[in-house]
Design a protein around this motif. Structure first.
Motif, mmCIF file in Angstrom:
data_model
loop_
_atom_site.group_PDB
_atom_site.id
_atom_site.type_symbol
_atom_site.label_atom_id
_atom_site.label_comp_id
_atom_site.label_asym_id
_atom_site.label_seq_id
_atom_site.Cartn_x
_atom_site.Cartn_y
_atom_site.Cartn_z
ATOM 1 N N GLU A 75 0.875 -1.180 0.000
ATOM 2 C CA GLU A 75 0.000 0.000 0.000
ATOM 3 C C GLU A 75 0.909 1.226 0.000
ATOM 4 O O GLU A 75 1.935 1.242 0.695
ATOM 5 C CB GLU A 75 -0.888 -0.011 1.246
ATOM 6 C CG GLU A 75 -1.920 -1.129 1.219
ATOM 7 C CD GLU A 75 -2.616 -1.336 2.551
ATOM 8 O OE1 GLU A 75 -2.134 -0.800 3.576
ATOM 9 O OE2 GLU A 75 -3.628 -2.050 2.571
ATOM 10 N N TYR A 114 -1.644 -6.345 4.789
ATOM 11 C CA TYR A 114 -2.800 -7.016 4.174
ATOM 12 C C TYR A 114 -2.401 -8.347 3.532
ATOM 13 O O TYR A 114 -3.220 -9.263 3.416
ATOM 14 C CB TYR A 114 -3.482 -6.085 3.151
ATOM 15 C CG TYR A 114 -2.812 -6.025 1.788
ATOM 16 C CD1 TYR A 114 -3.286 -6.806 0.730
ATOM 17 C CD2 TYR A 114 -1.714 -5.198 1.554
ATOM 18 C CE1 TYR A 114 -2.680 -6.762 -0.523
ATOM 19 C CE2 TYR A 114 -1.099 -5.152 0.320
ATOM 20 C CZ TYR A 114 -1.592 -5.934 -0.719
ATOM 21 O OH TYR A 114 -0.986 -5.906 -1.964
ATOM 22 N N ASP A 117 -1.687 -10.789 6.556
ATOM 23 C CA ASP A 117 -2.971 -11.229 7.125
ATOM 24 C C ASP A 117 -3.545 -12.453 6.401
ATOM 25 O O ASP A 117 -4.440 -13.125 6.921
ATOM 26 C CB ASP A 117 -4.001 -10.090 7.081
ATOM 27 C CG ASP A 117 -3.697 -9.005 8.115
ATOM 28 O OD1 ASP A 117 -2.930 -9.284 9.061
ATOM 29 O OD2 ASP A 117 -4.205 -7.877 7.961
ATOM 30 N N GLN A 118 -3.037 -12.718 5.192
ATOM 31 C CA GLN A 118 -3.526 -13.878 4.422
ATOM 32 C C GLN A 118 -2.712 -15.147 4.711
ATOM 33 O O GLN A 118 -2.937 -16.194 4.122
ATOM 34 C CB GLN A 118 -3.465 -13.573 2.924
ATOM 35 C CG GLN A 118 -4.368 -12.429 2.504
ATOM 36 C CD GLN A 118 -4.202 -12.085 1.037
ATOM 37 O OE1 GLN A 118 -4.315 -12.943 0.167
ATOM 38 N NE2 GLN A 118 -3.908 -10.824 0.752
#
Length: 304
Positions: A75, A114, A117-118
């Motif tokens: 990001e 993000y 988090d997977q």
């Protein structure tokens, strides 16, 4: 969920985090330079421009698209350098290890949260504070984990010394079934031509049994000779001091027969082709001014 799998440097790549050059921020001050090569370009007024680096990274991204690799991007954090994702974390087997990076760079990890988090939470490891280790110093080869380090007593005085003894010990304990081999690297705060910032600045395997190597990147000749013996003299491409400075060993493998390389690496690219590799040539010379190249900009998550 992402099922991580990285066991070597060259198997078919399926999923990767590629850095970003957008909103890279102004040219750093001399005091803010992390490495001698950036420092040199800041002083000379030749530090790379954001728009040029964005073009180079997009060329890399297009190669990944061509080979149908799943690509994650960090990001974007405004005015912040997020090109070198290799520094901020790395995968061994099915475990994601966060790097204890320079304090000024901690937000780079937040930008890929993000993705983290997977991953199954028990497969994400955060080393204790005294452990310094960065992905550019870590390479997997069969049963081996190669780790670049710096053993000088002046370690703490070197911003270019990124992986310490505690880092090596940490990996040994985390992966008891792996053969962990450390390499003491040459460091310089002021001369980029004599600074192996990470192991991938002076060595990298390609294909199934070959490697690119810079002899003078190793403080101990025994370490260099270990690699000569392991790979065989005839399978090594020796680079010069000037080629090391251009980051010639910092190419990136998409498969055992596909290597992404800087288009100006004429001697290396010729050798790779002669060895039967498909060489995907892209412009990356502006990014190299920050003492990092193709491998440094990637964080592989899944290889076959």
């Amino acid at each position: 969920m992402l099922k991580l799998s990285i066991n070597d440097e060259t198997s078919r790549l399926r999923t990767v985090v590629l850095g970003v050059a957008n909103s890279n921020g102004p040219t750093p001050s001399i005091q803010e330079a992390y490495d001698p090569k950036s420092l040199e370009h800041i002083r000379a007024g030749t530090y790379p421009k954001e728009e040029d680096m964005v073009v180079e990274m997009e060329a890399f991204n297009q190669i990944f698209e061509k080979y149908e690799v799943t690509v994650f991007r960090p990001e974007i954090i405004e005015n912040y350098n997020q090109i070198f994702t290799r520094d901020i974390g790395f995968v061994i087997g099915d475990v994601f290890i966060k790097s204890n990076i320079l304090p000024e760079r901690v937000r780079e990890l937040d930008a890929i949260q993000y993705v983290i988090d997977q991953i199954q939470p028990e497969k994400v490891v955060t080393p204790p504070e005294e452990v310094h280790i960065e992905g550019g110093d870590v390479m997997l080869w069969d049963d081996y984990v190669f780790i670049g380090t710096y053993k000088g007593s002046d370690y703490k005085d070197y911003i270019t010394a990124r992986t310490n003894r505690a880092g090596v010990q940490f990996i040994k304990e985390l992966f008891p079934n792996k053969k962990v081999k450390e390499f003491d690297l040459i460091k310089s705060k002021i001369e980029a031509r004599d600074n192996a910032l990470h192991l991938d600045c002076c060595f990298q395997p390609v294909g199934k049994d070959k490697a690119i190597i810079y002899k003078r990147g190793f403080r101990e000749e025994a370490d260099y000779l270990f690699l000569v013996q392991l790979f065989g003299e005839e399978n090594l491409f020796h680079i010069t001091r000037k080629e090391m400075y251009s980051m010639c060993s910092n190419v990136f493998s998409i498969d055992t027969n596909v290597v992404v390389s800087e288009k100006k690496f004429s001697r290396l690219n010729k050798w790779l082709k002669k060895q039967g590799f498909i060489v995907e040539k892209i412009p990356y010379a502006e990014i190299s001014k920050q003492e990092g190249l193709l491998r440094c900009s990637t964080l592989p998550l899944i290889r076959d």
